[in-house]
Design a protein around this motif. Structure first.
Motif, PDB file in Angstrom:
ATOM      1  N   VAL A  20       0.824  -1.201   0.000  1.00 19.02           N
ATOM      2  CA  VAL A  20       0.000   0.000   0.000  1.00 19.02           C
ATOM      3  C   VAL A  20       0.869   1.266   0.000  1.00 19.02           C
ATOM      4  O   VAL A  20       0.468   2.305  -0.543  1.00 19.02           O
ATOM      5  N   ALA A  21       2.069   1.189   0.567  1.00 20.08           N
ATOM      6  CA  ALA A  21       2.972   2.347   0.632  1.00 20.08           C
ATOM      7  C   ALA A  21       3.583   2.700  -0.727  1.00 20.08           C
ATOM      8  O   ALA A  21       4.063   3.819  -0.916  1.00 20.08           O
ATOM      9  N   ALA A  26       4.794   6.401  -1.979  1.00 26.88           N
ATOM     10  CA  ALA A  26       6.198   6.716  -2.260  1.00 26.88           C
ATOM     11  C   ALA A  26       6.341   7.284  -3.666  1.00 26.88           C
ATOM     12  O   ALA A  26       7.076   8.259  -3.879  1.00 26.88           O
ATOM     13  N   MET A  27       5.635   6.714  -4.615  1.00 28.30           N
ATOM     14  CA  MET A  27       5.685   7.216  -5.993  1.00 28.30           C
ATOM     15  C   MET A  27       5.172   8.648  -6.048  1.00 28.30           C
ATOM     16  O   MET A  27       5.783   9.508  -6.695  1.00 28.30           O
ATOM     17  N   PHE A  57      11.876   9.306   0.762  1.00 28.85           N
ATOM     18  CA  PHE A  57      12.973   8.582   1.406  1.00 28.85           C
ATOM     19  C   PHE A  57      12.488   7.904   2.681  1.00 28.85           C
ATOM     20  O   PHE A  57      12.822   6.741   2.941  1.00 28.85           O
ATOM     21  N   ALA A  58      11.675   8.604   3.471  1.00 31.42           N
ATOM     22  CA  ALA A  58      11.149   8.022   4.711  1.00 31.42           C
ATOM     23  C   ALA A  58      10.306   6.778   4.419  1.00 31.42           C
ATOM     24  O   ALA A  58      10.438   5.756   5.106  1.00 31.42           O
ATOM     25  N   LEU A  59       9.447   6.853   3.405  1.00 28.44           N
ATOM     26  CA  LEU A  59       8.637   5.682   3.033  1.00 28.44           C
ATOM     27  C   LEU A  59       9.502   4.546   2.522  1.00 28.44           C
ATOM     28  O   LEU A  59       9.252   3.373   2.824  1.00 28.44           O
ATOM     29  N   PHE A  60      10.535   4.879   1.755  1.00 30.46           N
ATOM     30  CA  PHE A  60      11.445   3.866   1.219  1.00 30.46           C
ATOM     31  C   PHE A  60      12.172   3.151   2.362  1.00 30.46           C
ATOM     32  O   PHE A  60      12.259   1.920   2.381  1.00 30.46           O
ATOM     33  N   ASP A 116       5.541 -11.378  -0.098  1.00 28.71           N
ATOM     34  CA  ASP A 116       6.775 -10.677   0.248  1.00 28.71           C
ATOM     35  C   ASP A 116       7.602 -10.312  -0.988  1.00 28.71           C
ATOM     36  O   ASP A 116       7.944  -9.142  -1.160  1.00 28.71           O
ATOM     37  N   PRO A 117       7.915 -11.265  -1.872  1.00 33.09           N
ATOM     38  CA  PRO A 117       8.665 -10.855  -3.068  1.00 33.09           C
ATOM     39  C   PRO A 117       7.857  -9.935  -3.981  1.00 33.09           C
ATOM     40  O   PRO A 117       8.415  -9.062  -4.647  1.00 33.09           O
ATOM     41  N   LEU A 118       6.528 -10.097  -4.002  1.00 35.08           N
ATOM     42  CA  LEU A 118       5.685  -9.210  -4.797  1.00 35.08           C
ATOM     43  C   LEU A 118       5.755  -7.777  -4.261  1.00 35.08           C
ATOM     44  O   LEU A 118       5.853  -6.820  -5.029  1.00 35.08           O
ATOM     45  N   ALA A 119       5.746  -7.641  -2.933  1.00 39.28           N
ATOM     46  CA  ALA A 119       5.863  -6.311  -2.319  1.00 39.28           C
ATOM     47  C   ALA A 119       7.212  -5.683  -2.652  1.00 39.28           C
ATOM     48  O   ALA A 119       7.294  -4.487  -2.959  1.00 39.28           O
ATOM     49  N   ASP A 120       8.267  -6.491  -2.599  1.00 36.96           N
ATOM     50  CA  ASP A 120       9.604  -5.978  -2.929  1.00 36.96           C
ATOM     51  C   ASP A 120       9.662  -5.506  -4.372  1.00 36.96           C
ATOM     52  O   ASP A 120      10.179  -4.424  -4.670  1.00 36.96           O
TER      53      ASP A 120
END
Length: 186
Positions: free
Chosen positions: A13-14, A18-19, A31-34, A62-66
């Motif tokens: 969701v983040a 971030a984008m 940067f904080a979100l990253f 997990d890999p999908l989120a990454d």
């Protein structure tokens, strides 16, 4: 949904946030979100291991989120001209190729252990380092980092290019071998 899966879902969701921060020039929040996404990745993994809360869903989420984070950040960074467009396209294409291969194997009812290649792990580290090297200086008020006269971002762009191409080729080779074993590729 287990606690690690909820944390992973929040990381997904983040990504649009971030984008948006990158696209609007708010590098401090980007940067904080990253950084928060990176910490949440470590946290959900630690919780899953400590409390034996690993799930099949988490193994895919997990890999999908990454991938979503890297792809989203790279697309936004390319849009604002912080990285070359061709690099963002290369990163996106490699990830689409990998995800497409996994989906194809799944549709063929083939079991697949989610085992990243070593070069892919190096690629992930380089991709994260490149994004951080771009986001950190404006967010923290730092000058651009230089190594032996080279800008760190330029060095990381080259390293990212090499590791992305190499891991993409090796994953394609691995996929071809799997399909050959299944009799699906002539």
């Amino acid at each position: 949904m287990s606690v690690p899966n909820i944390i992973t879902f929040l990381r997904i969701v983040a990504v649009p946030a971030a984008m948006y921060m990158i696209l609007t020039g708010n590098m401090e929040w980007a940067f904080a979100l990253f950084v928060a996404a990176g910490l949440s990745d470590a946290l959900d993994g630690a919780i899953a291991r400590m409390f034996r809360a690993r799930t099949v869903l988490g193994g895919y989420l997990d890999p999908l989120a990454d991938k979503a984070l890297i792809v989203g950040v790279y697309v936004a960074l390319a849009w604002v001209g912080a990285i070359p467009l061709w690099l963002a396209m290369m990163v996106v294409f490699r990830d689409i190729m990998i995800i497409g291969g996994v989906i194809l194997l799944f549709t063929l009812k083939e079991t697949l252990a989610m085992q990243p290649l070593y070069v892919s792990k190096v690629n992930t580290v380089v991709q994260i380092a490149l994004a951080a090297a771009i986001l950190a200086p404006p967010a923290l008020g730092l000058p651009d980092i230089r190594l032996y006269g080279w800008e760190l971002v330029d060095v990381l762009v080259y390293a990212c290019t090499v590791t992305t191409v190499l891991s993409g080729v090796l994953y394609a080779r691995r996929g071809a071998l799997l399909f050959n074993r299944l009799g699906g590729v002539p």
